[in-house]
Enzyme design. Sequence first.
Site, PDB file in Angstrom:
ATOM      1  N   GLU A  44       0.792  -1.227   0.000  1.00  0.00           N
ATOM      2  CA  GLU A  44       0.000   0.000   0.000  1.00  0.00           C
ATOM      3  C   GLU A  44       0.825   1.279   0.000  1.00  0.00           C
ATOM      4  O   GLU A  44       0.481   2.231   0.711  1.00  0.00           O
ATOM      5  CB  GLU A  44      -0.939  -0.021   1.214  1.00  0.00           C
ATOM      6  CG  GLU A  44      -0.256   0.075   2.592  1.00  0.00           C
ATOM      7  CD  GLU A  44       0.181  -1.240   3.204  1.00  0.00           C
ATOM      8  OE1 GLU A  44       0.403  -2.211   2.459  1.00  0.00           O
ATOM      9  OE2 GLU A  44       0.316  -1.299   4.438  1.00  0.00           O
ATOM     10  N   HIS A  75      -8.158  -3.911  -1.101  1.00  0.00           N
ATOM     11  CA  HIS A  75      -7.428  -4.016   0.174  1.00  0.00           C
ATOM     12  C   HIS A  75      -6.401  -2.882   0.303  1.00  0.00           C
ATOM     13  O   HIS A  75      -6.364  -2.182   1.307  1.00  0.00           O
ATOM     14  CB  HIS A  75      -6.740  -5.385   0.258  1.00  0.00           C
ATOM     15  CG  HIS A  75      -5.896  -5.567   1.486  1.00  0.00           C
ATOM     16  ND1 HIS A  75      -6.371  -6.171   2.633  1.00  0.00           N
ATOM     17  CD2 HIS A  75      -4.624  -5.207   1.759  1.00  0.00           C
ATOM     18  CE1 HIS A  75      -5.416  -6.172   3.545  1.00  0.00           C
ATOM     19  NE2 HIS A  75      -4.338  -5.604   3.039  1.00  0.00           N
ATOM     20  N   GLU A  76      -5.602  -2.709  -0.736  1.00  0.00           N
ATOM     21  CA  GLU A  76      -4.558  -1.665  -0.656  1.00  0.00           C
ATOM     22  C   GLU A  76      -5.187  -0.275  -0.600  1.00  0.00           C
ATOM     23  O   GLU A  76      -4.687   0.611   0.095  1.00  0.00           O
ATOM     24  CB  GLU A  76      -3.577  -1.791  -1.823  1.00  0.00           C
ATOM     25  CG  GLU A  76      -2.918  -3.169  -1.995  1.00  0.00           C
ATOM     26  CD  GLU A  76      -2.385  -3.806  -0.729  1.00  0.00           C
ATOM     27  OE1 GLU A  76      -2.054  -3.065   0.227  1.00  0.00           O
ATOM     28  OE2 GLU A  76      -2.311  -5.048  -0.659  1.00  0.00           O
ATOM     29  N   HIS A  86      -6.150   0.582   2.875  1.00  0.00           N
ATOM     30  CA  HIS A  86      -5.029   1.056   3.705  1.00  0.00           C
ATOM     31  C   HIS A  86      -4.889   2.586   3.649  1.00  0.00           C
ATOM     32  O   HIS A  86      -4.211   3.165   4.491  1.00  0.00           O
ATOM     33  CB  HIS A  86      -3.714   0.432   3.241  1.00  0.00           C
ATOM     34  CG  HIS A  86      -3.423  -0.911   3.837  1.00  0.00           C
ATOM     35  ND1 HIS A  86      -3.352  -1.130   5.195  1.00  0.00           N
ATOM     36  CD2 HIS A  86      -3.153  -2.109   3.248  1.00  0.00           C
ATOM     37  CE1 HIS A  86      -3.044  -2.410   5.421  1.00  0.00           C
ATOM     38  NE2 HIS A  86      -2.928  -3.029   4.253  1.00  0.00           N
ATOM     39  N   GLU A 146      -3.744  -4.223   9.607  1.00  0.00           N
ATOM     40  CA  GLU A 146      -4.287  -5.239   8.688  1.00  0.00           C
ATOM     41  C   GLU A 146      -5.696  -5.714   9.044  1.00  0.00           C
ATOM     42  O   GLU A 146      -6.493  -5.982   8.148  1.00  0.00           O
ATOM     43  CB  GLU A 146      -3.324  -6.428   8.584  1.00  0.00           C
ATOM     44  CG  GLU A 146      -1.965  -6.074   7.985  1.00  0.00           C
ATOM     45  CD  GLU A 146      -2.036  -5.534   6.550  1.00  0.00           C
ATOM     46  OE1 GLU A 146      -3.067  -5.703   5.874  1.00  0.00           O
ATOM     47  OE2 GLU A 146      -1.035  -4.923   6.111  1.00  0.00           O
ATOM     48  N   ASP A 200       9.171  -8.852  10.639  1.00  0.00           N
ATOM     49  CA  ASP A 200       8.660  -9.612   9.503  1.00  0.00           C
ATOM     50  C   ASP A 200       8.608 -11.116   9.800  1.00  0.00           C
ATOM     51  O   ASP A 200       7.843 -11.846   9.168  1.00  0.00           O
ATOM     52  CB  ASP A 200       9.507  -9.361   8.249  1.00  0.00           C
ATOM     53  CG  ASP A 200       9.157  -8.024   7.605  1.00  0.00           C
ATOM     54  OD1 ASP A 200       8.050  -7.501   7.861  1.00  0.00           O
ATOM     55  OD2 ASP A 200      10.004  -7.485   6.863  1.00  0.00           O
ATOM     56  N   TYR A 209      -4.564 -10.298  10.279  1.00  0.00           N
ATOM     57  CA  TYR A 209      -5.537 -10.102   9.204  1.00  0.00           C
ATOM     58  C   TYR A 209      -6.915 -10.644   9.603  1.00  0.00           C
ATOM     59  O   TYR A 209      -7.897  -9.904   9.657  1.00  0.00           O
ATOM     60  CB  TYR A 209      -5.090 -10.821   7.926  1.00  0.00           C
ATOM     61  CG  TYR A 209      -3.913 -10.183   7.232  1.00  0.00           C
ATOM     62  CD1 TYR A 209      -4.102  -9.384   6.108  1.00  0.00           C
ATOM     63  CD2 TYR A 209      -2.612 -10.382   7.671  1.00  0.00           C
ATOM     64  CE1 TYR A 209      -3.035  -8.801   5.444  1.00  0.00           C
ATOM     65  CE2 TYR A 209      -1.531  -9.798   7.024  1.00  0.00           C
ATOM     66  CZ  TYR A 209      -1.746  -9.008   5.915  1.00  0.00           C
ATOM     67  OH  TYR A 209      -0.700  -8.423   5.266  1.00  0.00           O
TER      68      TYR A 209
HETATM   69  N1  BES Z   1       1.059  -4.340   3.790  1.00  0.00           N
HETATM   70  C1  BES Z   1       0.751  -5.630   3.288  1.00  0.00           C
HETATM   71  C2  BES Z   1       1.955  -6.344   2.722  1.00  0.00           C
HETATM   72  C3  BES Z   1       3.085  -6.519   3.725  1.00  0.00           C
HETATM   73  C4  BES Z   1       2.848  -6.923   5.022  1.00  0.00           C
HETATM   74  C5  BES Z   1       4.381  -6.270   3.329  1.00  0.00           C
HETATM   75  C6  BES Z   1       3.903  -7.063   5.913  1.00  0.00           C
HETATM   76  C7  BES Z   1       5.432  -6.414   4.207  1.00  0.00           C
HETATM   77  C8  BES Z   1       5.196  -6.809   5.510  1.00  0.00           C
HETATM   78  C9  BES Z   1      -0.337  -5.550   2.221  1.00  0.00           C
HETATM   79  O1  BES Z   1      -1.298  -4.584   2.442  1.00  0.00           O
HETATM   80  C10 BES Z   1      -1.067  -6.852   2.219  1.00  0.00           C
HETATM   81  O2  BES Z   1      -1.650  -7.169   3.224  1.00  0.00           O
HETATM   82  N2  BES Z   1      -1.030  -7.565   1.099  1.00  0.00           N
HETATM   83  C11 BES Z   1      -1.734  -8.804   0.948  1.00  0.00           C
HETATM   84  C12 BES Z   1      -2.973  -8.561   0.111  1.00  0.00           C
HETATM   85  C13 BES Z   1      -4.202  -9.265   0.551  1.00  0.00           C
HETATM   86  C14 BES Z   1      -4.501  -9.385   1.999  1.00  0.00           C
HETATM   87  C15 BES Z   1      -5.420  -8.862  -0.256  1.00  0.00           C
HETATM   88  C16 BES Z   1      -0.815  -9.770   0.215  1.00  0.00           C
HETATM   89  O3  BES Z   1       0.135  -9.336  -0.445  1.00  0.00           O
HETATM   90  O4  BES Z   1      -1.038 -10.966   0.334  1.00  0.00           O
HETATM   91 ZN    ZN Z   2      -2.649  -5.088   4.033  1.00  0.00          ZN
END
Ligand code: BES
Ligand code: ZN
Length: 601
Positions: free
Chosen positions: A299, A323-324, A327, A346, A404, A412
Amino acid sequence: MAGSGLGASGRVLHAAQAEDVASASNFRAFELLHLHLDLRAEFGPPGPGPGSRGLSGSAVLDLRCLEPGGAAELRLDSHPCVEVTAAALRRERPDAGQPEPEPEPVPVCTRPFSHYGQALCVLFPQPCIAGERLRVQLTYRVGEGPGVCWLAPEQTAGKRKPFVYTQGQAVLNRAFFPCFDTPAAKCTYSALLEVPDGFTAVMSANTWEKRGPNKFFFQMCQPIPSYLIALAIGDLVSAEVGPRSWVWAEPCLIAAAKEEYDGVIEEFLATGEKLFGPYVWGRYDVLFMPPSFPFGGMENPCLTFVTPCLLAGDRSLADVIIHEIAHSWFGNLVTNANWGEFWLNEGFTMYAQRRISTVLFGPAYTCLEAATGRALLRQHVDITGEEHPLNKLRVKLEPGVDPDDTYNETPYEKGFCFVSYLAHLVGDQDQFDEFLKAYVDEFKFQSVLTDDFLEFFLDYFPELKRRRVDSIPGFEFDRWLNTPGWPPYLPDLSPGDSLMRPAEELAQLWAAEELDVRAIEAVSTSAWKTYQLVYFLDKILQKSPLPPGHVKKLGEAYPKISSAQNAELRLRWGQIVLKNDHREDFWKVRDFLHSQTSPGG
Ligand code: BES
Ligand code: ZN
């Protein structure tokens, strides 16, 4: 105001005091007013030799000292791959009136912190005093490292030019530029990027401006946390898809990108605005990344980075974009103050995503998508065990642990359940939507802790506070936050039954010892949505291995599954192939993996 430590109504934030064990910096001693990056990108061979690929230039930090007793040093987050060769300091005393002093060179040193970063200390000749403004200029270079991802031409879609991008979340931007790498601190930024001939730079900024053939200037005039500063450079072009939106992609993907999202992004934004208040970021663009981009989406404000897998040709994976976009309110405007509170980013975003989806696509589809999410949480809890400490909404991050490494489904989907539970307590969707709007308005441009949110919730609904809803046996807020395991409350997904039941029944037929071919053929899947097929395949996977020979027949019966181009379907077909040892289709697994990673895919 960013970093004021106060909500819009003047409430004092718990987050204003909170620590961040993942940051080596003394971010509480300063207010970071602005960051400017002036960088030149060079694509050479992988380092360290001369002419090797890297970003070089400077980072300039405008700060105000907040430390009542003064500060003797500025301690920033950095990484061994960030080589700082010079530092200069310009001070501006509040009693000034005198001409601005010239910047003077100052010493820097590094101190070990963790395997994911180190501290960079800028030592002041004399301590700076509270209220004093200072500008620190760091000259540096970064080549190979975890913060800046360099891709060879073969790793791009077009395979002709190299590509570079940054991924800040959670703690990787300290390997891009020295910073307060904590979501508790926000600042505005600008950047000037010089690129080789034939390359385009894009960033997570409000404005994008070409300055001559090789230079790009960016400005982000709203305060954001360090992890949201993002850069990509490559053979990039753009196409308009809405009044405030472009898609960006390599030339060979731009037509598909425009086709997939023309017109619809504005609907997503407008629905988000109706539900959660103004979209404050100006533009909303989407950048289609090279195939190895490791997330569905990221995002980055004004410019979401997404996997090219979203180009499914039928808009079936738009929930990632939604989703993004969600955010933009939850995460980018109201931000978790440290990574142990990641569910605030999340969990709220999942809730907001599904509110937008319900308004646009209806409850049946949205519940089906949510059921897929719930299945992922089930799988995660089964694999890790109910008692696993990471299955708490609020995670206690230990020093030295990379945030991470705590990434999982809990923030989520359990987060989604908790927000849904609070909506259930309120009992009225409109009232809860209004509350979310008020929450964003109260804490916009701030970073918050769960306690800030919950206090605001109970103050907003005094009747619920009076009824002590925070301590209903079995559903205590404390239990939600601090006990691992399955959520005590699950939102009702039965509106999705009309879509889920046929998929479930069909899976049942395929799992039977003897195949009832007639019954199977009587079920027509031709009108099924991608998420219905996904749901069906998840059920098949749960029941796998199927009796011998069934998977082969399954593949033959549904070529749109076994030969799908859609990544969600290919992923699940691959999992089924492996779990059933269906060797004939192993090549599809290999091809799918290659398409996500190495050259040739
Ligand atoms: N911000 C996250 C991706 C992320 C999380 C990057 C933690 C680095 C560390 C992003 O918004 C996300 O949740 N992406 C999901 C999309 C989905 C839930 C629709 C993904 O990439 O799976
Ligand atoms: Zn996310």
